[in-house]
Design a protein around this motif. Structure first.
Motif, PDB file in Angstrom:
ATOM      1  N   LEU A  99      -2.377   9.199  17.654  1.00  0.00           N
ATOM      2  CA  LEU A  99      -3.614   8.492  17.973  1.00  0.00           C
ATOM      3  C   LEU A  99      -3.299   7.000  17.958  1.00  0.00           C
ATOM      4  CD1 LEU A  99      -6.699   8.886  18.473  1.00  0.00           C
ATOM      5  CD2 LEU A  99      -7.016   8.491  16.013  1.00  0.00           C
ATOM      6  N   VAL A 100      -3.668   6.312  19.045  1.00  0.00           N
ATOM      7  CA  VAL A 100      -3.377   4.884  19.170  1.00  0.00           C
ATOM      8  C   VAL A 100      -4.574   4.070  18.696  1.00  0.00           C
ATOM      9  CG1 VAL A 100      -2.907   3.018  20.817  1.00  0.00           C
ATOM     10  CG2 VAL A 100      -1.711   5.214  21.029  1.00  0.00           C
ATOM     11  N   PHE A 101      -4.293   3.060  17.882  1.00  0.00           N
ATOM     12  CA  PHE A 101      -5.295   2.111  17.394  1.00  0.00           C
ATOM     13  C   PHE A 101      -5.037   0.745  18.027  1.00  0.00           C
ATOM     14  CE2 PHE A 101      -5.878   5.389  14.335  1.00  0.00           C
ATOM     15  CZ  PHE A 101      -7.091   5.178  13.683  1.00  0.00           C
ATOM     16  N   ALA A 102      -6.009  -0.156  17.860  1.00  0.00           N
ATOM     17  CA  ALA A 102      -5.915  -1.465  18.499  1.00  0.00           C
ATOM     18  C   ALA A 102      -4.945  -2.413  17.801  1.00  0.00           C
ATOM     19  CB  ALA A 102      -7.294  -2.116  18.587  1.00  0.00           C
ATOM     20  N   SER A 103      -4.620  -2.164  16.526  1.00  0.00           N
ATOM     21  CA  SER A 103      -3.630  -2.981  15.817  1.00  0.00           C
ATOM     22  C   SER A 103      -3.178  -2.224  14.580  1.00  0.00           C
ATOM     23  CB  SER A 103      -4.216  -4.340  15.409  1.00  0.00           C
ATOM     24  OG  SER A 103      -5.119  -4.190  14.324  1.00  0.00           O
ATOM     25  N   GLY A 104      -2.079  -2.674  13.978  1.00  0.00           N
ATOM     26  CA  GLY A 104      -1.607  -2.053  12.751  1.00  0.00           C
ATOM     27  C   GLY A 104      -2.598  -2.208  11.620  1.00  0.00           C
ATOM     28  N   TYR A 105      -3.221  -3.370  11.530  1.00  0.00           N
ATOM     29  CA  TYR A 105      -4.227  -3.602  10.496  1.00  0.00           C
ATOM     30  C   TYR A 105      -5.377  -2.600  10.638  1.00  0.00           C
ATOM     31  CZ  TYR A 105      -7.218  -6.293   7.323  1.00  0.00           C
ATOM     32  OH  TYR A 105      -8.017  -6.684   6.280  1.00  0.00           O
ATOM     33  N   LEU A 106      -5.862  -2.435  11.863  1.00  0.00           N
ATOM     34  CA  LEU A 106      -6.977  -1.508  12.088  1.00  0.00           C
ATOM     35  C   LEU A 106      -6.555  -0.057  11.866  1.00  0.00           C
ATOM     36  CD1 LEU A 106      -8.625  -3.161  15.218  1.00  0.00           C
ATOM     37  CD2 LEU A 106      -9.406  -3.241  12.841  1.00  0.00           C
ATOM     38  N   ALA A 107      -5.314   0.269  12.171  1.00  0.00           N
ATOM     39  CA  ALA A 107      -4.824   1.627  11.920  1.00  0.00           C
ATOM     40  C   ALA A 107      -4.829   1.925  10.430  1.00  0.00           C
ATOM     41  CB  ALA A 107      -3.417   1.798  12.495  1.00  0.00           C
ATOM     42  N   ASN A 108      -4.324   1.000   9.623  1.00  0.00           N
ATOM     43  CA  ASN A 108      -4.270   1.235   8.183  1.00  0.00           C
ATOM     44  C   ASN A 108      -5.657   1.289   7.566  1.00  0.00           C
ATOM     45  OD1 ASN A 108      -1.500   1.504   8.034  1.00  0.00           O
ATOM     46  ND2 ASN A 108      -1.139  -0.667   7.691  1.00  0.00           N
ATOM     47  N   ALA A 124       0.100   4.346  -4.752  1.00  0.00           N
ATOM     48  CA  ALA A 124       0.680   3.410  -3.796  1.00  0.00           C
ATOM     49  C   ALA A 124       1.709   2.495  -4.447  1.00  0.00           C
ATOM     50  CB  ALA A 124      -0.425   2.555  -3.171  1.00  0.00           C
ATOM     51  N   ASP A 125       2.763   2.203  -3.699  1.00  0.00           N
ATOM     52  CA  ASP A 125       3.749   1.224  -4.138  1.00  0.00           C
ATOM     53  C   ASP A 125       3.066  -0.131  -4.332  1.00  0.00           C
ATOM     54  OD1 ASP A 125       5.885  -0.964  -3.688  1.00  0.00           O
ATOM     55  OD2 ASP A 125       7.116   0.845  -3.814  1.00  0.00           O
ATOM     56  N   LYS A 126       3.479  -0.844  -5.368  1.00  0.00           N
ATOM     57  CA  LYS A 126       2.856  -2.124  -5.723  1.00  0.00           C
ATOM     58  C   LYS A 126       2.914  -3.139  -4.591  1.00  0.00           C
ATOM     59  CE  LYS A 126       1.213  -5.027  -8.917  1.00  0.00           C
ATOM     60  NZ  LYS A 126      -0.109  -4.817  -9.562  1.00  0.00           N
ATOM     61  N   LEU A 127       3.929  -3.071  -3.721  1.00  0.00           N
ATOM     62  CA  LEU A 127       4.126  -4.103  -2.710  1.00  0.00           C
ATOM     63  C   LEU A 127       3.710  -3.684  -1.300  1.00  0.00           C
ATOM     64  CD1 LEU A 127       7.498  -5.800  -3.770  1.00  0.00           C
ATOM     65  CD2 LEU A 127       5.148  -6.346  -4.453  1.00  0.00           C
ATOM     66  N   ILE A 128       2.812  -2.718  -1.184  1.00  0.00           N
ATOM     67  CA  ILE A 128       2.340  -2.333   0.144  1.00  0.00           C
ATOM     68  C   ILE A 128       1.607  -3.500   0.810  1.00  0.00           C
ATOM     69  CG2 ILE A 128       2.206   0.142  -0.251  1.00  0.00           C
ATOM     70  CD1 ILE A 128      -0.813  -0.263  -0.803  1.00  0.00           C
ATOM     71  N   HIS A 129       1.535  -3.430   2.127  1.00  0.00           N
ATOM     72  CA  HIS A 129       0.953  -4.499   2.943  1.00  0.00           C
ATOM     73  C   HIS A 129      -0.534  -4.688   2.641  1.00  0.00           C
ATOM     74  CE1 HIS A 129      -0.370  -6.497   6.730  1.00  0.00           C
ATOM     75  NE2 HIS A 129       0.837  -7.043   6.663  1.00  0.00           N
ATOM     76  N   THR A 172       3.344   4.532   0.960  1.00  0.00           N
ATOM     77  CA  THR A 172       4.442   3.564   0.900  1.00  0.00           C
ATOM     78  C   THR A 172       4.721   3.005   2.285  1.00  0.00           C
ATOM     79  OG1 THR A 172       6.745   3.242   0.173  1.00  0.00           O
ATOM     80  CG2 THR A 172       6.242   5.309   1.297  1.00  0.00           C
ATOM     81  N   GLU A 173       5.444   1.911   2.326  1.00  0.00           N
ATOM     82  CA  GLU A 173       6.068   1.466   3.568  1.00  0.00           C
ATOM     83  C   GLU A 173       7.468   2.056   3.609  1.00  0.00           C
ATOM     84  OE1 GLU A 173       5.709  -2.787   4.353  1.00  0.00           O
ATOM     85  OE2 GLU A 173       3.975  -2.871   3.015  1.00  0.00           O
ATOM     86  N   ARG A 346       4.717 -17.768   0.969  1.00  0.00           N
ATOM     87  CA  ARG A 346       4.250 -18.099  -0.376  1.00  0.00           C
ATOM     88  C   ARG A 346       3.181 -17.113  -0.839  1.00  0.00           C
ATOM     89  NH1 ARG A 346       2.005 -23.182   2.090  1.00  0.00           N
ATOM     90  NH2 ARG A 346       2.443 -21.920   3.930  1.00  0.00           N
ATOM     91  N   PRO A 347       2.879 -17.101  -2.155  1.00  0.00           N
ATOM     92  CA  PRO A 347       1.772 -16.274  -2.642  1.00  0.00           C
ATOM     93  C   PRO A 347       0.489 -16.648  -1.909  1.00  0.00           C
ATOM     94  CG  PRO A 347       3.077 -17.123  -4.465  1.00  0.00           C
ATOM     95  CD  PRO A 347       3.548 -17.836  -3.223  1.00  0.00           C
ATOM     96  N   PRO A 348      -0.422 -15.711  -1.687  1.00  0.00           N
ATOM     97  CA  PRO A 348      -0.401 -14.339  -2.203  1.00  0.00           C
ATOM     98  C   PRO A 348       0.373 -13.337  -1.345  1.00  0.00           C
ATOM     99  CG  PRO A 348      -2.455 -14.720  -1.050  1.00  0.00           C
ATOM    100  CD  PRO A 348      -1.701 -16.024  -1.000  1.00  0.00           C
ATOM    101  N   THR A 349       1.024 -13.804  -0.284  1.00  0.00           N
ATOM    102  CA  THR A 349       1.802 -12.878   0.543  1.00  0.00           C
ATOM    103  C   THR A 349       2.925 -12.238  -0.259  1.00  0.00           C
ATOM    104  OG1 THR A 349       1.316 -14.274   2.447  1.00  0.00           O
ATOM    105  CG2 THR A 349       3.080 -12.666   2.709  1.00  0.00           C
TER     106      THR A 349
END
Length: 383
Positions: A99-108, A124-129, A172-173, A346-349
């Motif tokens: 199934l195709v979504f409009a972006s990765g953000y919207l898919a997640n 979930a892994d602590k460092l997921i997007h 996870t990623e 930089r944080p928070p990234t």
């Protein structure tokens, strides 16, 4: 209220965390032009160099046939022919519905909120997007975050909490976007079977790079059939825009009816979906470019003394940890002056105290492009 916002902006600037936009006036291969300077672009996810897109004649043909936009959501009149062709191509490659979504953000956002609810749990892994974290919050599910890549503590959480919930997801990623590392997928598969959970893997930074056909780390490890929900993107190695979910037919059908970011989003323009289809088809046959990319990654890590051994050295994301935010900004500025575009992360990234340069490589680069970078980083005491 505006005065309060001004104080907030001043606080961000004092910490070295105020974001700004820089205009790229031209792109040619691995180079960009910014403020009149020609720079090697180390800030792109265009791992295979495919973002040049479709041939002009093909673009004009699609525009004549379908116009510039889809005009509606996919559930209304936006589900044009190119969607069907793209999803069937994904199904043939991955062996499972897509199934195709409009972006990765919207898919997640859509997958997590559409699949899960208040009776469910996610580990979930602590460092997921950030998009996955936002999807967890939107879903209403209970979630536990285990220390990065620590699968022993993940199992402890599964033992303690799994039995109290209806559905469970291990999240996870495959390749983590800021560290360029990855989990032991085989152990995750074993855990999902042992504790009756779905395994959801975001392959955004692995699609195109790993696997014989570029289908991701799951293909590289021979585990495609074991991943219950696989997220991929067209906006990185495949050179276009949008994202896809490969999953069980039942989950696909549920998402079409429940995923708000799918239901309430205007469909992608046909020319964009056609570009994604082109990138996908081309990437499947780009084994030579994958080998080159992975060799560049290995060599750069070795020269910067960042080698970690094995497959980890072949990830085209090379983090150079600086630590303090303002120092990272200064190093990025000096690299800009030397002809390299590598914005400070930089944080928070990233976690506090780990501000860095994230060097992102592409098969469109040659070693001659990267070699001067090593001396520059050493002169800045970064390597």
């Amino acid at each position: 209220m505006l005065e309060d916002i001004r104080r907030e902006l001043a606080g961000l600037e004092d910490k070295g965390r105020l974001r700004t936009l820089r205009t790229i006036s031209e792109r040619r291969g691995p180079f960009v032009e910014i403020e009149g300077r020609r720079l090697l672009n180390l800030a792109s996810n265009d791992y295979l160099g495919l973002s040049v897109g479709l041939e002009p004649d093909k673009i004009l043909e699609i525009l004549r046939e379908f116009g510039t936009g889809a005009g509606a959501s996919r559930l209304l009149s936006g589900n044009h022919l190119y969607y069907e062709i793209l999803e069937e191509t994904l199904r043939s490659l991955y062996g499972r519905p897509a199934l195709v979504f409009a972006s990765g953000y919207l898919a997640n956002l859509g997958v997590l909120s559409g699949l899960l609810g208040r009776r469910d749990v996610v580990f979930a892994d602590k460092l997921i997007h950030a998009s996955l974290i936002d999807g967890l919050r939107l879903s209403g599910a209970t979630f536990y975050r285990y220390p990065h890549l620590n699968l022993e503590l993940l199992e402890d959480l599964l033992k303690e909490h799994r039995s109290r919930f209806r559905r469970a997801v291990i999240l996870t990623e495959s390749v983590f976007s800021m560290d360029g590392d990855f989990p032991d997928l085989r152990t995750l598969v074993a855990l999902k079977k042992r504790y009756e959970a779905f395994l959801m893997v975001d392959e955004a930074h692995a699609v195109g790079v790993f696997g014989k056909r570029g289908l991701g780390l799951s293909e590289e490890e021979g585990l495609l059939e074991e991943i219950d929900v696989l997220i991929g993107t067209f906006g990185k190695a495949l050179g276009s825009y949008g994202a896809f979910v490969v999953t069980h037919e039942e989950i696909r059908r549920l998402l079409i009816s429940r995923a708000r970011s799918f239901i309430f989003t205007t469909a992608l323009p046909p020319v964009v979906v056609a570009a994604s289809l082109s990138g996908l088809r081309r990437a499947v046959d780009m084994e030579r470019e994958r080998r080159k990319l992975r060799e560049l990654s290995r060599k750069l890590r070795r020269e910067l003394r960042l080698s970690r051994g094995g497959l980890q050295d072949e990830v085209p994301i090379v983090p150079v940890i600086i630590g303090e935010d303002r120092k990272a900004l200064e190093v990025s500025k000096r690299l800009f002056e030397a002809g390299f575009f590598a914005p400070a992360i930089r944080p928070p990234t990233v976690p506090e105290g780990t501000a860095r340069l994230r060097l992102s490589l592409s098969a469109s680069m040659d070693w001659s492009h990267l070699e001067p970078l090593i001396g520059t980083l050493r002169s800045l005491a970064c390597a």
